[in-house]
Design a protein around this motif. Structure first.
Motif, PDB file in Angstrom:
ATOM      1  N   ILE A 143       0.178  -0.996   8.435  1.00  0.00           N
ATOM      2  CA  ILE A 143      -0.628  -2.210   8.467  1.00  0.00           C
ATOM      3  C   ILE A 143      -2.163  -1.703   7.841  1.00  0.00           C
ATOM      4  N   ASN A 144      -2.413  -3.033   7.167  1.00  0.00           N
ATOM      5  CA  ASN A 144      -3.735  -2.556   6.381  1.00  0.00           C
ATOM      6  C   ASN A 144      -4.816  -3.055   7.212  1.00  0.00           C
ATOM      7  N   PRO A 145      -5.702  -2.473   7.883  1.00  0.00           N
ATOM      8  CA  PRO A 145      -6.595  -2.992   8.779  1.00  0.00           C
ATOM      9  C   PRO A 145      -7.457  -3.989   8.296  1.00  0.00           C
ATOM     10  N   LEU A 146      -7.930  -4.234   6.982  1.00  0.00           N
ATOM     11  CA  LEU A 146      -8.726  -5.227   6.528  1.00  0.00           C
ATOM     12  C   LEU A 146      -7.807  -6.333   6.319  1.00  0.00           C
ATOM     13  N   LYS A 147      -6.613  -6.399   5.876  1.00  0.00           N
ATOM     14  CA  LYS A 147      -5.969  -7.432   5.665  1.00  0.00           C
ATOM     15  C   LYS A 147      -5.551  -8.147   7.286  1.00  0.00           C
ATOM     16  N   ALA A 148      -5.460  -7.205   8.244  1.00  0.00           N
ATOM     17  CA  ALA A 148      -5.148  -7.542   9.672  1.00  0.00           C
ATOM     18  C   ALA A 148      -6.193  -8.079  10.091  1.00  0.00           C
TER      19      ALA A 148
END
Ligand code: SF4
Length: 95
Positions: free
Chosen positions: A81-86
């Protein structure tokens, strides 16, 4: 259009008025990893997938996305999971 080669009677996007347009004009049989999938069906020439003309290609880059016999939850948990996209996704949902 309905297949009239190996998967007779099954609707297939590769079938045209001129015949099967799939590579070589014939579907390929299922592979070992397809064992247990509900999308397999037995025809005169063997066991074929109802949604993929080349089942082996569906497993080339990980698990087949149409497979019914694998646990999806386990796959989702293993994805990064990409934290920025999340955070962007979460912000969009709040709006
Ligand atoms: S849907 Fe995927 S796993 Fe199921 S038979 Fe077709 S290629 Fe194999």
């Amino acid at each position: 259009m309905q297949c009239d080669t190996v998967r007779k009677g099954v609707n297939c996007s590769f079938m045209t008025k001129k015949g099967c347009s799939f590579n070589g004009g014939l579907c390929l049989t299922v592979i070992d990893r397809c064992q247990g999938c509900n999308r397999t069906s037995s025809f005169e020439d063997g066991l074929y997938c109802l949604v993929a003309a080349n089942p082996a290609s569906k497993w080339n880059r990980g698990d087949c996305n149409f497979a019914t016999h694998i646990d999806r939850k386990q796959i989702e948990e293993s994805q990064k999971i990409n934290p920025l996209k999340a955070s962007k996704r979460a912000a969009a949902i709040k709006k």
